[in-house]
Design a protein around this motif. Structure first.
Motif, PDB file in Angstrom:
ATOM      1  N   ALA A   1       8.235   7.290 -14.630  1.00 12.92           N
ATOM      2  CA  ALA A   1       8.952   8.259 -15.449  1.00 12.92           C
ATOM      3  C   ALA A   1      10.142   7.591 -16.112  1.00 12.92           C
ATOM      4  N   ARG A   2      10.545   8.160 -17.224  1.00 12.39           N
ATOM      5  CA  ARG A   2      11.758   7.720 -17.900  1.00 12.39           C
ATOM      6  C   ARG A   2      12.956   8.326 -17.181  1.00 12.39           C
ATOM      7  N   LEU A   3      13.959   7.499 -16.900  1.00 14.52           N
ATOM      8  CA  LEU A   3      15.158   8.007 -16.255  1.00 14.52           C
ATOM      9  C   LEU A   3      16.377   7.201 -16.691  1.00 14.52           C
TER      10      LEU A   3
ATOM     11  N   GLY B   1       0.778  -1.222   0.000  1.00 17.76           N
ATOM     12  CA  GLY B   1       0.000   0.000   0.000  1.00 17.76           C
ATOM     13  C   GLY B   1       0.810   1.272   0.000  1.00 17.76           C
ATOM     14  N   GLU B   2       2.097   1.170  -0.352  1.00 22.72           N
ATOM     15  CA  GLU B   2       2.955   2.340  -0.389  1.00 22.72           C
ATOM     16  C   GLU B   2       2.802   3.070  -1.727  1.00 22.72           C
ATOM     17  N   THR B   3       3.145   4.337  -1.750  1.00 26.66           N
ATOM     18  CA  THR B   3       3.143   5.123  -2.973  1.00 26.66           C
ATOM     19  C   THR B   3       4.533   5.073  -3.580  1.00 26.66           C
ATOM     20  N   VAL B   4       4.618   4.782  -4.879  1.00 27.62           N
ATOM     21  CA  VAL B   4       5.914   4.542  -5.515  1.00 27.62           C
ATOM     22  C   VAL B   4       6.086   5.396  -6.761  1.00 27.62           C
ATOM     23  N   ALA B   5       7.244   6.044  -6.849  1.00 28.75           N
ATOM     24  CA  ALA B   5       7.696   6.664  -8.090  1.00 28.75           C
ATOM     25  C   ALA B   5       8.709   5.708  -8.684  1.00 28.75           C
ATOM     26  N   ALA B   6       8.308   4.979  -9.723  1.00 27.63           N
ATOM     27  CA  ALA B   6       9.157   3.976 -10.346  1.00 27.63           C
ATOM     28  C   ALA B   6       9.745   4.536 -11.634  1.00 27.63           C
ATOM     29  N   THR B   7      11.057   4.383 -11.810  1.00 27.79           N
ATOM     30  CA  THR B   7      11.705   4.909 -13.003  1.00 27.79           C
ATOM     31  C   THR B   7      12.446   3.808 -13.740  1.00 27.79           C
ATOM     32  N   ALA B   8      12.581   4.008 -15.037  1.00 29.83           N
ATOM     33  CA  ALA B   8      13.305   3.071 -15.891  1.00 29.83           C
ATOM     34  C   ALA B   8      13.712   3.809 -17.154  1.00 29.83           C
ATOM     35  N   ARG B   9      14.702   3.283 -17.842  1.00 29.92           N
ATOM     36  CA  ARG B   9      15.105   3.907 -19.104  1.00 29.92           C
ATOM     37  C   ARG B   9      13.972   3.862 -20.118  1.00 29.92           C
TER      38      ARG B   9
END
Length: 309
Positions: A56-58, A29-37
């Motif tokens: 987001a793209r990172l 139940g956590e809030t996540v900012a997930a990034t990947a190329r």
């Protein structure tokens, strides 16, 4: 750091430990900012609510993009409580075989990328009065091995930087943990690896043997990604954080062997070390622990030392 749901920023979320971490966090139940190329690789993640996942793209080799993504995530989600710096890959092969481009790319991804990420997120953590930085390293950050020299160089560098950083930011209520996983089925020798150009000069050497086993997928992997992810989250949300966290029986054994051998070498050199002091030969010996520029001894280096927050 117990209490209500937190906001996490995870780099390298497309596969391996990064993806397992995002999956574990969403399940809790956590809030996540997930990034990947390539953020399209995150499209099949299934958060329990539309607000729980921000993507987001990172590319962590781009310092400006790192700062922009960190700022965007903090703005979109309100805050960032925990940063998990996970993006990275392994360059496998003898050190002499690695091209200049391969060396530079490995350093930019595994070493300077995490440094730039820490620099980008620290102003946010300081402003809100605390937080956590979890840096994914490797058992290779404590013990070198043939066939992974450049990779090990990045992990040893990461360990030195984040150990120092931990002491710098402790007074701001920011905890730092260096995670040292062992082998996992989709990690070090899985899709996140690159091979050097093979040189006949190294045929039959330990570096070549490791390279061939990695290439053929014949290296045993003991770690369970889901269990590792759960352990990282448990530690990151605890009331105190360890400076280092070993994951996997192979990591524990390799790190223990490496530290034991280094300590034995150091003890053998004690007389030589003391003989080079300014007061060498006058019969005196050091009797106090090393004290840093702050006047404090290196207490945070002791095995088992923990940091608040």
């Amino acid at each position: 750091m117990t209490g209500p749901a937190r906001t996490w920023l995870v780099t390298g979320s497309s596969a391996g430990l990064g993806r397992a971490l995002v999956t574990e966090l969403l399940a809790r139940g956590e809030t996540v900012a997930a990034t990947a190329r390539d953020p399209r690789t995150l499209a099949d993640l299934r958060p329990p609510s539309a607000q729980a996942l921000w993507t987001a793209r990172l590319d962590v080799t781009d310092p400006e993009q790192i700062r922009q993504v960190v700022d965007d995530a903090a703005r979109a989600l309100g805050r960032i409580d925990v940063v998990i710096s996970n993006a990275g890959y392994a360059l496998v092969g003898a050190a002499e075989e690695a091209s200049g481009e391969q060396v530079d790319r490995q350093l930019r991804t595994n070493l300077t990328g995490p440094i730039h990420l820490a620099q980008a997120v620290l102003p946010h953590l300081r402003a809100q009065g605390g937080g956590r930085i979890i840096q994914i390293s490797s058992m290779a950050g404590q013990r070198g091995s043939p066939g992974t020299a450049v990779y090990c160089a990045t992990k040893w560098g990461v360990e030195g930087f984040f150990e120092s950083l931990a002491a710098e930011v402790k007074s701001f209520g920011i905890g730092v943990t260096i995670v040292e996983p062992g082998t996992v089925s989709t990690g070090f020798f899985g899709r996140s690896k690159e091979l050097t150009a093979e040189s006949p000069a190294y045929a039959g050497t330990p570096a070549a043997i490791l390279r061939r086993r990695a290439q053929d997928g014949r290296l045993p992997c003991r770690g369970d990604l889901a269990r590792m992810a759960a352990a990282v989250v448990d530690v990151a949300t605890g009331p105190t954080v360890p400076l280092r966290l070993a994951l996997g029986s192979d990591a524990y054994a390799a790190i223990r062997r490496g530290l034991t051998a280094r300590l034995a070498d150091l003890e053998e050199q004690r007389e030589i070390a003391f003989s080079t002091d300014l007061n060498a030969g006058d019969g005196s010996t050091p009797s106090t622990p090393h004290r840093g520029p702050e006047g404090n001894d290196d207490a945070h280096h002791r095995p088992g030392a923990r940091q608040s927050r």
